[in-house]
Design a protein around this motif. Structure first.
Motif, PDB file in Angstrom:
ATOM      1  N   PHE A  52      58.969 -25.127  55.267  1.00  0.00           N
ATOM      2  CA  PHE A  52      59.313 -24.071  54.311  1.00  0.00           C
ATOM      3  C   PHE A  52      58.939 -22.692  54.854  1.00  0.00           C
ATOM      4  CE2 PHE A  52      59.251 -27.767  51.475  1.00  0.00           C
ATOM      5  CZ  PHE A  52      60.530 -27.634  50.951  1.00  0.00           C
ATOM      6  N   ARG A  53      57.812 -22.592  55.534  1.00  0.00           N
ATOM      7  CA  ARG A  53      57.435 -21.310  56.141  1.00  0.00           C
ATOM      8  C   ARG A  53      58.514 -20.856  57.127  1.00  0.00           C
ATOM      9  NH1 ARG A  53      52.755 -24.237  56.034  1.00  0.00           N
ATOM     10  NH2 ARG A  53      51.121 -23.370  54.726  1.00  0.00           N
ATOM     11  N   ALA A  54      59.033 -21.792  57.910  1.00  0.00           N
ATOM     12  CA  ALA A  54      60.056 -21.471  58.915  1.00  0.00           C
ATOM     13  C   ALA A  54      61.412 -21.155  58.289  1.00  0.00           C
ATOM     14  CB  ALA A  54      60.203 -22.633  59.896  1.00  0.00           C
ATOM     15  N   SER A  55      61.623 -21.594  57.045  1.00  0.00           N
ATOM     16  CA  SER A  55      62.930 -21.420  56.405  1.00  0.00           C
ATOM     17  C   SER A  55      63.186 -20.001  55.916  1.00  0.00           C
ATOM     18  CB  SER A  55      63.059 -22.380  55.213  1.00  0.00           C
ATOM     19  OG  SER A  55      62.272 -21.915  54.119  1.00  0.00           O
ATOM     20  N   GLY A  56      62.129 -19.209  55.802  1.00  0.00           N
ATOM     21  CA  GLY A  56      62.287 -17.853  55.288  1.00  0.00           C
ATOM     22  C   GLY A  56      62.112 -17.744  53.783  1.00  0.00           C
ATOM     23  N   ILE A  57      61.967 -18.868  53.097  1.00  0.00           N
ATOM     24  CA  ILE A  57      61.689 -18.845  51.659  1.00  0.00           C
ATOM     25  C   ILE A  57      60.256 -18.351  51.473  1.00  0.00           C
ATOM     26  CG2 ILE A  57      61.379 -20.282  49.586  1.00  0.00           C
ATOM     27  CD1 ILE A  57      63.414 -22.255  50.825  1.00  0.00           C
ATOM     28  N   PRO A  58      60.026 -17.401  50.568  1.00  0.00           N
ATOM     29  CA  PRO A  58      58.642 -17.001  50.301  1.00  0.00           C
ATOM     30  C   PRO A  58      57.820 -18.235  49.897  1.00  0.00           C
ATOM     31  CG  PRO A  58      60.156 -15.463  49.275  1.00  0.00           C
ATOM     32  CD  PRO A  58      60.985 -16.624  49.774  1.00  0.00           C
ATOM     33  N   TYR A  59      56.759 -18.484  50.642  1.00  0.00           N
ATOM     34  CA  TYR A  59      55.996 -19.728  50.477  1.00  0.00           C
ATOM     35  C   TYR A  59      54.506 -19.419  50.596  1.00  0.00           C
ATOM     36  CZ  TYR A  59      54.058 -24.322  51.536  1.00  0.00           C
ATOM     37  OH  TYR A  59      53.297 -25.466  51.517  1.00  0.00           O
ATOM     38  N   LYS A  60      53.721 -20.013  49.694  1.00  0.00           N
ATOM     39  CA  LYS A  60      52.273 -19.858  49.783  1.00  0.00           C
ATOM     40  C   LYS A  60      51.595 -21.146  49.339  1.00  0.00           C
ATOM     41  CE  LYS A  60      48.360 -17.859  50.475  1.00  0.00           C
ATOM     42  NZ  LYS A  60      47.916 -17.643  51.846  1.00  0.00           N
ATOM     43  N   ALA A  61      50.752 -21.688  50.216  1.00  0.00           N
ATOM     44  CA  ALA A  61      49.856 -22.794  49.874  1.00  0.00           C
ATOM     45  C   ALA A  61      48.448 -22.228  49.865  1.00  0.00           C
ATOM     46  CB  ALA A  61      49.986 -23.929  50.874  1.00  0.00           C
ATOM     47  N   LEU A  62      47.677 -22.541  48.828  1.00  0.00           N
ATOM     48  CA  LEU A  62      46.362 -21.931  48.674  1.00  0.00           C
ATOM     49  C   LEU A  62      45.267 -22.646  49.446  1.00  0.00           C
ATOM     50  CD1 LEU A  62      46.513 -21.000  44.900  1.00  0.00           C
ATOM     51  CD2 LEU A  62      47.092 -19.609  46.899  1.00  0.00           C
ATOM     52  N   ALA A  63      45.427 -23.927  49.686  1.00  0.00           N
ATOM     53  CA  ALA A  63      44.462 -24.691  50.488  1.00  0.00           C
ATOM     54  C   ALA A  63      45.261 -25.613  51.393  1.00  0.00           C
ATOM     55  CB  ALA A  63      43.523 -25.493  49.594  1.00  0.00           C
ATOM     56  N   VAL A  64      45.274 -25.315  52.686  1.00  0.00           N
ATOM     57  CA  VAL A  64      46.028 -26.122  53.646  1.00  0.00           C
ATOM     58  C   VAL A  64      45.025 -26.976  54.420  1.00  0.00           C
ATOM     59  CG1 VAL A  64      47.641 -26.123  55.583  1.00  0.00           C
ATOM     60  CG2 VAL A  64      47.787 -24.325  53.831  1.00  0.00           C
ATOM     61  N   ILE A  65      45.109 -28.282  54.197  1.00  0.00           N
ATOM     62  CA  ILE A  65      44.210 -29.220  54.861  1.00  0.00           C
ATOM     63  C   ILE A  65      44.805 -29.576  56.217  1.00  0.00           C
ATOM     64  CG2 ILE A  65      43.146 -31.509  54.755  1.00  0.00           C
ATOM     65  CD1 ILE A  65      43.411 -31.277  51.648  1.00  0.00           C
ATOM     66  N   GLU A  66      44.079 -29.275  57.273  1.00  0.00           N
ATOM     67  CA  GLU A  66      44.530 -29.609  58.626  1.00  0.00           C
ATOM     68  C   GLU A  66      44.080 -31.005  59.038  1.00  0.00           C
ATOM     69  OE1 GLU A  66      46.658 -28.394  60.581  1.00  0.00           O
ATOM     70  OE2 GLU A  66      46.941 -26.444  59.687  1.00  0.00           O
ATOM     71  N   LYS A  67      42.921 -31.414  58.520  1.00  0.00           N
ATOM     72  CA  LYS A  67      42.381 -32.726  58.871  1.00  0.00           C
ATOM     73  C   LYS A  67      41.568 -33.233  57.693  1.00  0.00           C
ATOM     74  CE  LYS A  67      39.485 -35.043  62.280  1.00  0.00           C
ATOM     75  NZ  LYS A  67      38.487 -34.882  63.336  1.00  0.00           N
ATOM     76  N   ALA A  68      41.744 -34.526  57.393  1.00  0.00           N
ATOM     77  CA  ALA A  68      40.990 -35.146  56.313  1.00  0.00           C
ATOM     78  C   ALA A  68      40.597 -36.550  56.754  1.00  0.00           C
ATOM     79  CB  ALA A  68      41.839 -35.205  55.040  1.00  0.00           C
ATOM     80  N   ASP A  69      39.302 -36.811  56.737  1.00  0.00           N
ATOM     81  CA  ASP A  69      38.822 -38.147  57.077  1.00  0.00           C
ATOM     82  C   ASP A  69      37.456 -38.366  56.431  1.00  0.00           C
ATOM     83  OD1 ASP A  69      36.932 -36.843  58.732  1.00  0.00           O
ATOM     84  OD2 ASP A  69      38.154 -37.136  60.525  1.00  0.00           O
ATOM     85  N   GLU A  70      36.785 -39.440  56.817  1.00  0.00           N
ATOM     86  CA  GLU A  70      35.493 -39.778  56.205  1.00  0.00           C
ATOM     87  C   GLU A  70      34.431 -38.704  56.453  1.00  0.00           C
ATOM     88  OE1 GLU A  70      35.759 -41.310  60.307  1.00  0.00           O
ATOM     89  OE2 GLU A  70      37.024 -41.662  58.575  1.00  0.00           O
ATOM     90  N   ASN A  71      34.674 -37.804  57.406  1.00  0.00           N
ATOM     91  CA  ASN A  71      33.730 -36.723  57.693  1.00  0.00           C
ATOM     92  C   ASN A  71      33.979 -35.479  56.853  1.00  0.00           C
ATOM     93  OD1 ASN A  71      32.401 -38.205  59.746  1.00  0.00           O
ATOM     94  ND2 ASN A  71      34.097 -37.737  61.134  1.00  0.00           N
ATOM     95  N   GLY A  72      35.057 -35.478  56.093  1.00  0.00           N
ATOM     96  CA  GLY A  72      35.340 -34.337  55.238  1.00  0.00           C
ATOM     97  C   GLY A  72      36.699 -33.715  55.524  1.00  0.00           C
ATOM     98  N   PHE A  73      36.824 -32.450  55.178  1.00  0.00           N
ATOM     99  CA  PHE A  73      38.093 -31.731  55.248  1.00  0.00           C
ATOM    100  C   PHE A  73      37.968 -30.522  56.172  1.00  0.00           C
ATOM    101  CE2 PHE A  73      37.879 -33.830  51.155  1.00  0.00           C
ATOM    102  CZ  PHE A  73      39.115 -34.443  51.067  1.00  0.00           C
ATOM    103  N   VAL A  74      39.027 -30.275  56.933  1.00  0.00           N
ATOM    104  CA  VAL A  74      39.131 -29.072  57.747  1.00  0.00           C
ATOM    105  C   VAL A  74      40.342 -28.311  57.231  1.00  0.00           C
ATOM    106  CG1 VAL A  74      39.508 -28.137  60.062  1.00  0.00           C
ATOM    107  CG2 VAL A  74      38.110 -30.208  59.752  1.00  0.00           C
ATOM    108  N   PHE A  75      40.148 -27.033  56.905  1.00  0.00           N
ATOM    109  CA  PHE A  75      41.218 -26.207  56.329  1.00  0.00           C
ATOM    110  C   PHE A  75      41.765 -25.222  57.351  1.00  0.00           C
ATOM    111  CE2 PHE A  75      38.678 -27.602  52.755  1.00  0.00           C
ATOM    112  CZ  PHE A  75      39.633 -28.021  51.870  1.00  0.00           C
ATOM    113  N   ARG A  76      43.060 -24.955  57.240  1.00  0.00           N
ATOM    114  CA  ARG A  76      43.705 -23.927  58.057  1.00  0.00           C
ATOM    115  C   ARG A  76      43.256 -22.566  57.572  1.00  0.00           C
ATOM    116  NH1 ARG A  76      50.137 -24.108  58.262  1.00  0.00           N
ATOM    117  NH2 ARG A  76      49.596 -26.094  59.241  1.00  0.00           N
ATOM    118  N   GLU A  77      42.938 -21.734  58.505  1.00  0.00           N
ATOM    119  CA  GLU A  77      42.609 -20.347  58.169  1.00  0.00           C
ATOM    120  C   GLU A  77      43.902 -19.540  58.169  1.00  0.00           C
ATOM    121  OE1 GLU A  77      39.581 -19.379  57.209  1.00  0.00           O
ATOM    122  OE2 GLU A  77      38.946 -21.451  57.499  1.00  0.00           O
ATOM    123  N   GLU A  78      44.153 -18.844  57.095  1.00  0.00           N
ATOM    124  CA  GLU A  78      45.376 -18.035  57.015  1.00  0.00           C
ATOM    125  C   GLU A  78      45.043 -16.607  56.753  1.00  0.00           C
ATOM    126  OE1 GLU A  78      48.593 -19.611  54.775  1.00  0.00           O
ATOM    127  OE2 GLU A  78      48.341 -21.563  55.626  1.00  0.00           O
TER     128      GLU A  78
END
Length: 191
Positions: free
Chosen positions: A165-191
């Motif tokens: 959707f970001r590449a499509s040109g449609i105005p798009y916003k995700a407030l929490a983007v999880i890059e990695k999720a496993d038993e060690n927790g969550f890693v979020f994308r910095e935007e």
């Protein structure tokens, strides 16, 4: 949105199959104060004065979409996943694959409630592959309405839906983007 990321870190869990469980505050048991904060955050990214309807898919996006619609002073419309007897007029429809339920579903919106005069903001609680949101985009296009943007509370960035959707040109916003999720927790994308 740091507040949302912190709730995911504290209360979110990862289930087998890369399912991210946030149902204790977002999409089963709902923290309405948090949803109000999310609605306020979306209002920073989208011109809500243009919006005539907030659209989501049944069922877990309804709570967030309702609070957004209330804050923006417009109706909330949700695409149903089954035709009911109370839908009298024609239907816009889009068949999509549900990642959560591992099956195809048909999203349905009555033509009575969406038309070419509408300016639509799609709001959903969660995005994985983006199939449900793409189905909503298809319905907006079928109606001839203007898509003003897509707001997602939590995106699983490692599944690629949001990037399309970001590449499509449609105005798009995700407030929490999880890059990695496993038993060690969550890693979020910095935007």
């Amino acid at each position: 949105m740091e507040l949302l990321q912190e709730r995911i870190r504290r209360e979110g869990r990862v289930l087998p199959g890369n399912i991210v469980k946030v149902d204790g505050f977002l999409n089963h048991r709902v923290d309405t104060r948090l949803l109000e904060d999310i609605a306020d955050e979306f209002a920073k990214y989208f011109d809500t004065s243009k919006i005539t309807v907030v659209l989501t898919a049944e069922a877990s996006g309804i709570a967030l979409a309702t609070i957004c619609a209330q804050k923006y002073g417009v109706p909330m419309l949700f695409a149903k996943k089954a035709k009911s007897d109370n839908i009298e007029s024609g239907l816009y429809q889009s068949e999509v694959f549900s990642y959560t339920y591992k099956k195809r579903v048909t999203l349905l919106v009555s033509q009575e409630w969406l038309n070419a005069d509408d300016h639509v903001l799609i709001i959903d609680d969660f995005m994985a592959n983006g199939f449900a949101v793409q189905g909503l985009v298809d319905i907006v296009n079928e109606a001839g309405a203007k898509l003003e943007g897509i707001g997602i509370a939590v995106e699983k960035g490692f599944q690629g839906g949001g990037d399309r959707f970001r590449a499509s040109g449609i105005p798009y916003k995700a407030l929490a983007v999880i890059e990695k999720a496993d038993e060690n927790g969550f890693v979020f994308r910095e935007e």
